[in-house]
Scaffold this motif. Structure first.
Motif, PDB file in Angstrom:
ATOM      1  N   ALA A   1      28.018   2.911   4.830  1.00  0.00           N
ATOM      2  CA  ALA A   1      28.220   3.923   3.786  1.00  0.00           C
ATOM      3  C   ALA A   1      27.232   3.729   2.642  1.00  0.00           C
ATOM      4  O   ALA A   1      26.923   2.609   2.249  1.00  0.00           O
ATOM      5  CB  ALA A   1      29.649   3.848   3.256  1.00  0.00           C
ATOM      6  N   THR A   2      26.755   4.861   2.110  1.00  0.00           N
ATOM      7  CA  THR A   2      25.830   4.811   0.973  1.00  0.00           C
ATOM      8  C   THR A   2      26.442   5.450  -0.278  1.00  0.00           C
ATOM      9  O   THR A   2      25.814   5.447  -1.330  1.00  0.00           O
ATOM     10  CB  THR A   2      24.512   5.541   1.299  1.00  0.00           C
ATOM     11  OG1 THR A   2      24.806   6.900   1.639  1.00  0.00           O
ATOM     12  CG2 THR A   2      23.778   4.848   2.432  1.00  0.00           C
ATOM     13  N   GLN A   3      27.638   6.012  -0.121  1.00  0.00           N
ATOM     14  CA  GLN A   3      28.294   6.668  -1.252  1.00  0.00           C
ATOM     15  C   GLN A   3      29.732   6.175  -1.378  1.00  0.00           C
ATOM     16  O   GLN A   3      30.380   5.875  -0.375  1.00  0.00           O
ATOM     17  CB  GLN A   3      28.314   8.183  -1.069  1.00  0.00           C
ATOM     18  CG  GLN A   3      26.957   8.811  -1.057  1.00  0.00           C
ATOM     19  CD  GLN A   3      27.023  10.309  -0.791  1.00  0.00           C
ATOM     20  OE1 GLN A   3      28.090  10.894  -0.718  1.00  0.00           O
ATOM     21  NE2 GLN A   3      25.875  10.929  -0.636  1.00  0.00           N
ATOM     22  N   CYS A   4      30.207   6.129  -2.616  1.00  0.00           N
ATOM     23  CA  CYS A   4      31.607   5.805  -2.834  1.00  0.00           C
ATOM     24  C   CYS A   4      32.465   6.957  -2.297  1.00  0.00           C
ATOM     25  O   CYS A   4      31.953   8.053  -2.035  1.00  0.00           O
ATOM     26  CB  CYS A   4      31.890   5.565  -4.319  1.00  0.00           C
ATOM     27  SG  CYS A   4      31.689   7.021  -5.370  1.00  0.00           S
ATOM     28  N   ILE A   5      33.728   6.706  -2.138  1.00  0.00           N
ATOM     29  CA  ILE A   5      34.600   7.707  -1.521  1.00  0.00           C
ATOM     30  C   ILE A   5      34.673   8.980  -2.365  1.00  0.00           C
ATOM     31  O   ILE A   5      34.704  10.086  -1.830  1.00  0.00           O
ATOM     32  CB  ILE A   5      36.005   7.128  -1.223  1.00  0.00           C
ATOM     33  CG1 ILE A   5      36.802   8.038  -0.295  1.00  0.00           C
ATOM     34  CG2 ILE A   5      36.780   6.863  -2.495  1.00  0.00           C
ATOM     35  CD1 ILE A   5      36.314   8.059   1.105  1.00  0.00           C
ATOM     36  N   GLU A   6      34.651   8.845  -3.679  1.00  0.00           N
ATOM     37  CA  GLU A   6      34.740  10.016  -4.545  1.00  0.00           C
ATOM     38  C   GLU A   6      33.504  10.918  -4.395  1.00  0.00           C
ATOM     39  O   GLU A   6      33.622  12.137  -4.283  1.00  0.00           O
ATOM     40  CB  GLU A   6      34.910   9.606  -6.016  1.00  0.00           C
ATOM     41  CG  GLU A   6      36.223   8.931  -6.324  1.00  0.00           C
ATOM     42  CD  GLU A   6      36.212   7.429  -6.049  1.00  0.00           C
ATOM     43  OE1 GLU A   6      35.128   6.850  -5.753  1.00  0.00           O
ATOM     44  OE2 GLU A   6      37.310   6.825  -6.114  1.00  0.00           O
ATOM     45  N   CYS A   7      32.329  10.309  -4.391  1.00  0.00           N
ATOM     46  CA  CYS A   7      31.098  11.097  -4.248  1.00  0.00           C
ATOM     47  C   CYS A   7      30.997  11.708  -2.852  1.00  0.00           C
ATOM     48  O   CYS A   7      30.534  12.844  -2.701  1.00  0.00           O
ATOM     49  CB  CYS A   7      29.874  10.234  -4.538  1.00  0.00           C
ATOM     50  SG  CYS A   7      29.689   9.801  -6.286  1.00  0.00           S
ATOM     51  N   LYS A   8      31.429  10.982  -1.841  1.00  0.00           N
ATOM     52  CA  LYS A   8      31.382  11.514  -0.481  1.00  0.00           C
ATOM     53  C   LYS A   8      32.345  12.687  -0.324  1.00  0.00           C
ATOM     54  O   LYS A   8      32.000  13.707   0.288  1.00  0.00           O
ATOM     55  CB  LYS A   8      31.712  10.410   0.537  1.00  0.00           C
ATOM     56  CG  LYS A   8      31.520  10.836   1.965  1.00  0.00           C
ATOM     57  CD  LYS A   8      30.064  11.161   2.241  1.00  0.00           C
ATOM     58  CE  LYS A   8      29.858  11.524   3.701  1.00  0.00           C
ATOM     59  NZ  LYS A   8      28.495  11.946   3.975  1.00  0.00           N
ATOM     60  N   GLU A   9      33.537  12.566  -0.890  1.00  0.00           N
ATOM     61  CA  GLU A   9      34.488  13.677  -0.844  1.00  0.00           C
ATOM     62  C   GLU A   9      33.938  14.891  -1.575  1.00  0.00           C
ATOM     63  O   GLU A   9      34.063  16.021  -1.110  1.00  0.00           O
ATOM     64  CB  GLU A   9      35.829  13.259  -1.446  1.00  0.00           C
ATOM     65  CG  GLU A   9      36.645  12.367  -0.542  1.00  0.00           C
ATOM     66  CD  GLU A   9      37.928  11.877  -1.191  1.00  0.00           C
ATOM     67  OE1 GLU A   9      38.097  12.027  -2.442  1.00  0.00           O
ATOM     68  OE2 GLU A   9      38.766  11.321  -0.466  1.00  0.00           O
ATOM     69  N   ALA A  10      33.318  14.653  -2.736  1.00  0.00           N
ATOM     70  CA  ALA A  10      32.739  15.750  -3.504  1.00  0.00           C
ATOM     71  C   ALA A  10      31.617  16.420  -2.701  1.00  0.00           C
ATOM     72  O   ALA A  10      31.512  17.655  -2.679  1.00  0.00           O
ATOM     73  CB  ALA A  10      32.208  15.240  -4.838  1.00  0.00           C
ATOM     74  N   GLU A  11      30.802  15.620  -2.031  1.00  0.00           N
ATOM     75  CA  GLU A  11      29.715  16.176  -1.209  1.00  0.00           C
ATOM     76  C   GLU A  11      30.275  17.023  -0.068  1.00  0.00           C
ATOM     77  O   GLU A  11      29.777  18.115   0.210  1.00  0.00           O
ATOM     78  CB  GLU A  11      28.874  15.038  -0.635  1.00  0.00           C
ATOM     79  CG  GLU A  11      27.738  15.511   0.246  1.00  0.00           C
ATOM     80  CD  GLU A  11      26.985  14.347   0.855  1.00  0.00           C
ATOM     81  OE1 GLU A  11      27.336  13.939   1.985  1.00  0.00           O
ATOM     82  OE2 GLU A  11      26.060  13.846   0.200  1.00  0.00           O
ATOM     83  N   GLU A  12      31.300  16.525   0.573  1.00  0.00           N
ATOM     84  CA  GLU A  12      31.888  17.262   1.689  1.00  0.00           C
ATOM     85  C   GLU A  12      32.597  18.531   1.233  1.00  0.00           C
ATOM     86  O   GLU A  12      32.687  19.492   1.981  1.00  0.00           O
ATOM     87  CB  GLU A  12      32.844  16.369   2.473  1.00  0.00           C
ATOM     88  CG  GLU A  12      32.104  15.312   3.268  1.00  0.00           C
ATOM     89  CD  GLU A  12      33.025  14.365   4.004  1.00  0.00           C
ATOM     90  OE1 GLU A  12      34.263  14.468   3.845  1.00  0.00           O
ATOM     91  OE2 GLU A  12      32.502  13.507   4.735  1.00  0.00           O
ATOM     92  N   ASN A  13      33.101  18.524   0.015  1.00  0.00           N
ATOM     93  CA  ASN A  13      33.756  19.711  -0.540  1.00  0.00           C
ATOM     94  C   ASN A  13      32.782  20.657  -1.204  1.00  0.00           C
ATOM     95  O   ASN A  13      33.168  21.694  -1.722  1.00  0.00           O
ATOM     96  CB  ASN A  13      34.857  19.315  -1.520  1.00  0.00           C
ATOM     97  CG  ASN A  13      36.024  18.638  -0.832  1.00  0.00           C
ATOM     98  OD1 ASN A  13      36.320  18.914   0.329  1.00  0.00           O
ATOM     99  ND2 ASN A  13      36.689  17.749  -1.542  1.00  0.00           N
ATOM    100  N   GLY A  14      31.491  20.269  -1.228  1.00  0.00           N
ATOM    101  CA  GLY A  14      30.454  21.146  -1.763  1.00  0.00           C
ATOM    102  C   GLY A  14      30.394  21.211  -3.273  1.00  0.00           C
ATOM    103  O   GLY A  14      29.923  22.193  -3.834  1.00  0.00           O
ATOM    104  N   ARG A  15      30.815  20.176  -3.924  1.00  0.00           N
ATOM    105  CA  ARG A  15      30.737  20.173  -5.381  1.00  0.00           C
ATOM    106  C   ARG A  15      30.146  18.865  -5.857  1.00  0.00           C
ATOM    107  O   ARG A  15      30.095  17.879  -5.129  1.00  0.00           O
ATOM    108  CB  ARG A  15      32.114  20.405  -6.001  1.00  0.00           C
ATOM    109  CG  ARG A  15      33.099  19.298  -5.751  1.00  0.00           C
ATOM    110  CD  ARG A  15      34.490  19.654  -6.313  1.00  0.00           C
ATOM    111  NE  ARG A  15      35.352  18.528  -6.476  1.00  0.00           N
ATOM    112  CZ  ARG A  15      35.918  17.821  -5.522  1.00  0.00           C
ATOM    113  NH1 ARG A  15      35.681  18.097  -4.269  1.00  0.00           N
ATOM    114  NH2 ARG A  15      36.725  16.827  -5.790  1.00  0.00           N
ATOM    115  N   LYS A  16      29.715  18.848  -7.095  1.00  0.00           N
ATOM    116  CA  LYS A  16      29.144  17.645  -7.680  1.00  0.00           C
ATOM    117  C   LYS A  16      30.235  16.857  -8.380  1.00  0.00           C
ATOM    118  O   LYS A  16      31.156  17.434  -8.955  1.00  0.00           O
ATOM    119  CB  LYS A  16      28.041  17.988  -8.671  1.00  0.00           C
ATOM    120  CG  LYS A  16      26.819  18.564  -8.021  1.00  0.00           C
ATOM    121  CD  LYS A  16      25.734  18.779  -9.013  1.00  0.00           C
ATOM    122  CE  LYS A  16      24.509  19.342  -8.326  1.00  0.00           C
ATOM    123  NZ  LYS A  16      23.432  19.602  -9.246  1.00  0.00           N
TER     124      LYS A  16
END
Length: 127
Positions: free
Chosen positions: A110-125
């Motif tokens: 993994a290269t991202q924390c769970i919060e950033c990865k969730e935000a990426e998958e949900n299409g938001r910053k």
């Protein structure tokens, strides 16, 4: 991050890498080392039926796609092993915070924390 945690993650990454190589070898042996005659067992001199050729072509294409996906995953594993010996490992590439040990144990590359990865998958910053 503790040295013992890094060694545990290194072993996880190496085990995933080894498993991936075994899967890739099996795929190569099953799909790319056979001739048309080997694959269907027909030893006659007659040409192959178009449907059989299409099926063989589709199976080979699926094997190529699988190999491509495996190659990308291998790249991510190798990059994680490279980062493991640097200060980059365990840091989120988006926000710079530490990636939780539980996440790294589940996804050691993994290269991202769970919060950033969730935000990426949900299409938001992430804010």
């Amino acid at each position: 991050m503790k040295k013992s945690d890094k060694e545990k993650l290194r072993k996880l990454l190496i085990a995933q890498r080894k498993k991936l190589f075994e899967e890739m070898k099996d795929t190569m042996d099953a799909n790319f080392s056979k001739t048309m005659t080997d694959s269907d067992g027909d030893i006659s001199s007659y040409s192959y039926h178009m449907a059989d050729q299409a099926t063989d072509a589709m199976e080979r294409e699926m094997a190529f796609m699988s190999a491509s996906k495996s190659g990308r995953f291998l790249y991510h594993l190798d990059e994680a092993l490279r980062r493991l010996d640097s200060k980059e490992f365990g840091k989120c590439t988006k926000c710079g915070k530490d990636i939780g040990l539980a996440r790294l144990e589940a996804v050691p590359h993994a290269t991202q924390c769970i919060e950033c990865k969730e935000a990426e998958e949900n299409g938001r910053k992430r804010k």
